[in-house]
Design an enzyme around this catalytic site. Structure first.
Site, PDB file in Angstrom:
ATOM      1  CE  LYS A  13       0.835   1.188   4.326  1.00 56.18           C
ATOM      2  NZ  LYS A  13       1.440   2.639   4.716  1.00 56.18           N
ATOM      3  CG  ASP A 138      -1.162   0.662   8.558  1.00 63.13           C
ATOM      4  OD1 ASP A 138      -2.018   1.560   9.129  1.00 63.13           O
ATOM      5  OD2 ASP A 138      -0.062   0.998   7.933  1.00 63.13           O
TER       6      ASP A 138
END
Length: 290
Positions: A13, A138
């Site tokens: 990401k 996350d």
């Protein structure tokens, strides 16, 4: 239980922007950040079984099995679902540790999503996200699998669809511990909170970038080099930095100018995680275990 061997992506990401808007009494920070996935990452090969045991190979250097996020995720799901099943998990590691592109968090999320399917435990996305949050801030964005605007400590997620640009991601030869950056006394922690519309229409920045560049000359060097060619930033707390391009051709042209000893890759942003696509393909039998 789903029989056979399955292969699952564990994508990287980027934090397209990251602002720190405050610090809580417990030491956690309030953030505003924009997550987008990449079509590049690790890969997990998973075979469910009746053993009740979780095996993981290869072992990560200097990381005990009980401390490995993949193992912790598998055990957390096993306990939450009260499943008697086990699994053999093989990790093909591509993403760096300490790079700020979500390697460990993504591995944990892929484990949760894959085993929830393979063990047929039937936990909802909300339940998987709750388990994931206990493993790392996350992890929920990876389990949910959509590009997201995140607030709070990163757990308040809203789906967004930023442009799926091409990125040149460079990994400076340093590993950065998130804790070291967020506890640094010179880190800016008072960026005014803004609404999403305002954030999306102003140049993207990362509040961690200034302190990371001052502490790690190699990060500063690579970011300065990228900025000659395109808008470029730090992702997360680093160490990875990225430049954004409108086409693969443009990104590859700059990639080709990097020194041979620089670790880097070109990838496209994805608003739907490759993990969610793979799950849908298994569920629809578009792809099958082997």
């Amino acid at each position: 239980m789903i029989h056979g061997t399955t292969v699952w992506p564990s994508p990287a990401k980027l934090n397209l922007f990251l602002y720190i808007t405050g610090r809580r009494a417990n030491g956690y920070h309030d953030l505003q950040t924009l997550f987008q996935f990449l079509d590049h990452g690790d890969e997990l090969t998973i075979t469910a079984n009746n053993s009740g045991n979780i095996t993981l190979s290869p072992a990560l250097a200097d990381v005990a099995l009980e401390d490995n996020l993949i193992y912790k995720a598998a055990m957390a799901l096993k306990n939450a679902a009260q499943s008697p099943l086990g699994a053999d998990i093989q990790l093909h590691k591509v993403l760096p540790m300490g790079g700020g592109i979500g390697g460990g968090s993504s591995n944990a999320a892929t484990t949760l999503v894959a085993l929830n399917y393979l063990w047929q435990t039937g936990l909802s996305d909300d339940q998987l996200a709750e388990i994931g949050l206990a493993l790392g801030a996350d992890v929920p964005v990876f389990t949910r699998g959509f590009a997201a605007f995140a607030e709070g400590v990163g757990e308040e997620l809203s789906a967004v669809e930023p442009e799926e640009k091409w990125y040149l991601v460079v990994r400076p030869a340093v590993s950065i511990a998130t804790k070291d950056i967020f506890t640094h006394p010179q880190l800016m922690r008072n960026t005014p909170k803004r609404d999403l519309a305002s954030l999306l229409t102003t140049p993207y920045e990362n509040d961690c970038e200034k302190i990371v560049r001052s502490l790690y000359p190699e990060v500063d060097k690579q970011l300065s080099w990228l900025l000659q060619y395109a808008p470029s930033r730090l992702t997360g707390t680093g160490s990875c930095v990225f430049a954004e391009f409108s086409s693969r051709k443009d990104a590859q042209a700059v990639f080709a100018q990097l020194s041979d000893n620089v670790l880097a890759f070109v990838a496209q942003g994805r608003n739907v995680s490759p993990l969610r696509k793979t799950l849908a393909d298994y569920q629809s039998a578009k792809i099958r275990p082997y």
